[in-house]
Write an enzyme that holds these catalytic residues in place. Structure first.
Site: not given
Length: 531
Positions: A263, A281
């Site tokens: 990420e 997220h």
């Protein structure tokens, strides 16, 4: 002089006010966390640093934080804090582990609906004027089976919401007791059984060595055709390439993913797969959750800076300054006993009993029990600490019992920890001698004396000739040096225990060879950090 706190990320005005109300001077500079050079330039002035995820408290930042006493992370993840560097410098690192639970659980439920009803794709199609009503045939969740992988704080909230949706909920969690499962209204199952039965599978477990790629190609193959997968927990729990293959083939009917192995996920093997719903997220991203964790971190940090109270610390026991010198070795012993039992236990834990005998029974038993539970739980929940461990144990329905008694045996101080599972009881006991070093003195009722090193080989075997020679040969062939060698038995010819401290990591092949020795019942490599 009032403690001085820097807030380097965006926290609510209410959190700023809490610091002020509790006697701290505050500088609210929400953009400085993104500027490494500016942060390094000013951090030396501050006693406390309050952050979210934008600020990176690296080793370099910590090195120039000459006055820093505490770092508080508003949220659960502390990947942006170099905890070993902070620990080495005596800086307490705190987080707020329970503030995001409802928000994350709700996101998982929302993602389940989004993927099974194909809401994102249907929205794009409809807004493009296509009106593809027959294309987006969905499935009801009512009466379907939801499988929870992890049934702690977040998982139990998901279970409650799913039961409200008239779903049948089954759960796999090594720390979930049968009694707690009944209270939650879920059926406790083994992981293999969950994979076979669940129509929907949602993950709510930390990322550890044991849980990494818990959903891989082999696991997917055992699942129902047309299963739905939801991951709002951690990237790395799912083998993304295996999931992409299963989505393409139709084995998995749909997947909803909030977290990724890397990420921010600008590119990913999953992107473009059929019936995939992705979010960046967002599990903790509601205004309520952000407010909750901001207020919590402000309260915890100001209490520590003003009063010395320690809450939700990841690298410091909850012990007062006055009792620390005397208590510290017993806290270490308790955690070692817990770690030993936790690493050696492979089935669900129902209860933990800790017996304190002699002078230690008059000390801060609460801190020692918390340390013991931390040791027991950490093999599967690596972020657990002395504050969160009792709560995590309670969430999973683990019964905690501590027993205190006066000295009866030969030892002035004695702690015995017993882990009770569905199959057996396993006990390990220890003491602290005059040198203030913890010692193991009994395992499964067999007496021995041993210090625990970083890498320990634990073997249970039949007490028959030839075992030690074969063990030594295997370790020698693997070029593993023996640091200490400890043996114990109850009766000649019956069960015996061997506890060996070794230098370095023992290869899996060597473990397999040891297990193959005729006299060996069990062989396990145990790790004890910071010895």
């Amino acid at each position: 002089m009032a403690p001085k706190v820097l807030i380097s990320d965006k926290l609510s005005p209410a959190a700023v006010q809490i610091f002020k109300d509790r006697g701290c001077d505050v500088d609210f500079l929400p953009d400085v966390g993104k500027d490494k050079e500016k942060l390094a330039e000013i951090i030396g002035q501050y006693d406390g640093l309050a952050i979210r995820s934008a600020t990176k408290a690296t080793e370099k930042i910590i090195a120039v934080a000459s006055n820093l006493k505490v770092i508080g992370r508003a949220g659960i993840g502390v990947d942006n804090v170099d905890i070993p560097a902070a620990t080495a410098k005596g800086i307490v690192v705190m987080n707020t582990p329970f503030g995001n639970a409802i928000t994350t659980a709700e996101h998982a439920i929302a993602m389940m609906f989004a993927v099974t009803r194909q809401i994102p794709a249907a929205d794009v199609s409809t807004q493009a004027g296509k009106w593809e009503k027959s294309r987006f045939m969905g499935n009801e969740v009512t009466s379907k089976t939801l499988g929870l992988v992890g049934c702690g704080n977040i998982g139990s909230i998901v279970a409650d919401r799913a039961i409200g949706l008239k779903m049948k909920v089954i759960a796999f969690d090594p720390f979930l007791s049968q009694e707690r499962a009944i209270d939650l209204g879920v059926e406790k199952v083994e992981l293999e059984n969950l994979f076979k039965r669940a129509d929907f599978i949602t993950l709510h477990t930390p990322l550890t060595d044991r849980t990494r790629n818990i959903i891989d190609a082999e696991a997917i193959e055992t699942m129902k055709d047309g299963v739905y997968l939801i991951n709002c927990a951690r990237g790395g729990l799912v083998d993304e390439i295996a999931l992409r293959t299963a989505l393409d083939s139709g084995k998995v009917a749909g997947a909803a993913v909030d977290v990724f192995t890397e990420e921010p996920a600008k590119e990913n093997a999953l992107f473009g797969a059929p019936n995939l719903v992705c979010t960046p997220h967002l599990g903790a991203s509601t205004s309520e959750a952000q407010e909750n964790v901001a207020l919590q971190v402000a309260e915890q940090m100001s209490d520590y800076l003003v009063n010395g109270a320690v809450t939700n610390a990841l690298n410091m026991p909850s012990i007062s300054a006055e009792e620390a010198p005397r208590l510290a070795p017993f806290v270490k012993l308790a955690e070692q006993l817990g770690s030993f039992a936790g690493q050696a236990t492979e089935t669900g834990i129902k209860a933990v009993r800790i017996e304190y005998e002699g002078d230690v029974a008059e000390m801060n038993v609460k801190a020692m029990t918390a340390a013991a539970l931390t040791g027991v739980l950490r093999p599967l929940l690596q972020t657990v600490n002395m504050v969160s461990a009792p709560e995590v144990a309670r969430e999973r329905g683990i019964v905690i019992e501590d027993v205190r008694r006066e000295q009866h045996g030969a030892y002035e101080n004695y702690i015995r920890l017993t882990v009770i599972t569905e199959r057996q009881e396993r006990s390990v006991a220890g003491t602290v001698f005059g040198d203030q070093k913890p010692r193991i003195i009994q395992i499964k009722g067999i007496n021995m004396e041993a210090e625990l090193g970083e890498n320990m080989l634990y073997v249970t075997n039949e007490d028959k000739p030839g075992f030690i020679g074969q063990l030594g040969s295997i370790l020698g062939d693997a070029k593993i040096n023996i640091a200490t060698f400890n043996l114990g038995r109850k009766i000649e010819g019956e069960e015996a225990i061997c506890l060996v401290e070794i230098d370095g990591e023992l290869p899996e092949t060597a473990i397999s060879e040891i297990e193959a020795i005729k006299q060996v019942k069990q062989a396990k490599l145990l790790h004890f950090a910071g010895q």
